[in-house]
Scaffold this active site. Structure first.
Site, PDB file in Angstrom:
ATOM      1  N   SER A  52      30.113 -11.661  35.228  1.00 31.91           N
ATOM      2  CA  SER A  52      30.735 -12.967  34.989  1.00 31.91           C
ATOM      3  C   SER A  52      30.964 -13.227  33.504  1.00 31.91           C
ATOM      4  O   SER A  52      31.993 -13.800  33.128  1.00 31.91           O
ATOM      5  CB  SER A  52      29.860 -14.068  35.582  1.00 31.91           C
ATOM      6  N   HIS A  82      27.986 -17.380  30.976  1.00 30.53           N
ATOM      7  CA  HIS A  82      29.384 -17.777  31.122  1.00 30.53           C
ATOM      8  C   HIS A  82      29.915 -18.377  29.821  1.00 30.53           C
ATOM      9  O   HIS A  82      31.019 -18.033  29.366  1.00 30.53           O
ATOM     10  CB  HIS A  82      29.511 -18.796  32.250  1.00 30.53           C
TER      11      HIS A  82
END
Length: 381
Positions: free
Chosen positions: A272, A330
């Site tokens: 991610s 993230h």
């Protein structure tokens, strides 16, 4: 009178001695006195001490007390930080060398293609190839047709999609390894990142290719496939690989810092952070591009608004302590993608020429900065 007083005193003394003797013979005397003493001892110890102090008072000598709570030491992040800087530098250096080798191979392939075309144009004997095809077995013909279809499909893909295909294949292999029981211990040790683990540096890279859930991998790889053509057209294949690998390590380093600061140590895995860097780079470079949701094609929004919404959600998740995703990773990947497109490309990639010249001199000592054909080196930005 004196005799009478003496007799009364003697009688009282004997009566008291008699009752005292009967009382000593009573079998319940020891138990009753014992209970009375024990209760009295307990009251004298706890009567003048508050209840909170009696709970916190140290145990008596010879009585084992409760074990002390172990102190969790915060891990030092110096080695992961040095590994992050070194790995990112090696990634961009290797990408610059790979681009040089790719350009050199393309030039050689173009020359070989021209010679082969001249050779094929000079040979008009189609009967030879017709006889060669007839000599093949049925299985060999089917195999050649299948290879031709695969080659046509591969040629129809963009360069970014072909690069993303290799990354997807690596993630699929790692996902299969998670399903092998004998490899569980090694997978947890090397393919999950945790600042409290003994092995902290190598998992920073390997965890970026690791997914335990099929849904998690499909979601990340779909986003990577969607933005692969755009990012490769902007940066090139080699520079994209360097950004992707560096973003995976940098996002894990940001996750390490947040976990150490908050004291919440838990393992993380997934691509991610690297995918967020790719998404953020494309959205920053082309903020007016229209995006949509796969299940809601009627809903469209600009790339700039999508990036702002994702950053806001991850910031809220980090501040509120949400544990569903690694929001620190993230954010680290997204911030790195924005920074690289805005500043990093100029600071890092455009200054690679000395390294490429050094590599060229090592590969061809007589070249002195020029290719064997006499042409100078050309670099794509």
């Amino acid at each position: 009178m004196a005799c009478r007083g003496f007799i009364i005193k003697w009688g009282k003394r004997n009566v008291l001695s008699f009752f005292y003797f009967l009382d000593r013979l009573n079998p319940f005397h020891q138990q009753r006195c014992g209970f009375r003493r024990e209760a009295k001892r307990t009251e004298t110890k706890t009567g003048n001490v508050p209840q909170q102090q009696t709970k916190a008072s140290p145990p008596e000598a010879g009585t084992p007390g409760p074990p002390p709570r172990p102190k969790v030491q915060r891990p030092t992040l110096f080695r992961p930080l040095m590994f992050t800087v070194g790995f990112a530098g090696c990634s961009f250096g290797g990408a610059a060398i790979l681009q040089y080798e790719s350009l050199k191979a393309r030039v050689q392939t173009a020359k070989d293609g021209e010679e082969l075309e001249k050779l094929m144009m000079g040979s008009q004997d189609m009967a030879y190839w017709h006889d060669w095809w007839n000599q093949l077995s049925n299985f060999q013909r089917q195999l050649l047709l299948l290879m031709s279809m695969v080659d046509d499909f591969w040629s129809s893909l963009t360069e970014g999609q072909r690069t993303a295909t290799g990354i997807i294949a690596i993630n699929a292999v790692v996902l299969c390894c998670w399903r092998i029981p004998a490899m569980q211990r090694s997978m947890i040790k090397y393919f999950t990142s945790n600042p409290a683990s003994k092995t902290r540096c190598l998992p920073m890279v390997l965890s970026s290719f690791s997914h335990y859930s099929i849904i998690h991998m499909v979601a990340n790889m779909y986003v990577l496939w969607t933005f692969s053509s755009g990012i490769v057209s902007l940066l090139g294949k080699e520079q994209f690989l360097a950004v992707y690998l560096s973003a995976g390590v940098i996002s894990t380093m940001v996750s390490y810092v947040c976990k150490t600061a908050t004291g919440r140590f838990y393992p993380s895995l997934g691509a991610s952070g690297a995918v967020m860097a790719v998404l953020a780079a494309v959205c920053t470079k082309v903020p007016e591009a229209k995006l949509g949701i796969i299940f809601l094609p009627m809903v469209t929004f600009t790339a700039g608004h999508a990036l702002k919404a994702l950053v806001a959600i991850d910031t809220a998740g980090l501040m509120l302590g949400w544990r569903l995703f690694d929001h620190a990773a993230h954010l680290g990947g997204a911030l790195f993608g924005v920074w690289y497109v805005a500043y990093g490309h100029k600071l890092i990639w455009r200054r690679r020429e000395p390294l490429v010249k050094l590599w060229h001199n090592l590969r061809s000592p007589g070249g002195r900065g020029s290719t064997p054909g006499g042409r100078g080196l050309a670099y794509s930005t």
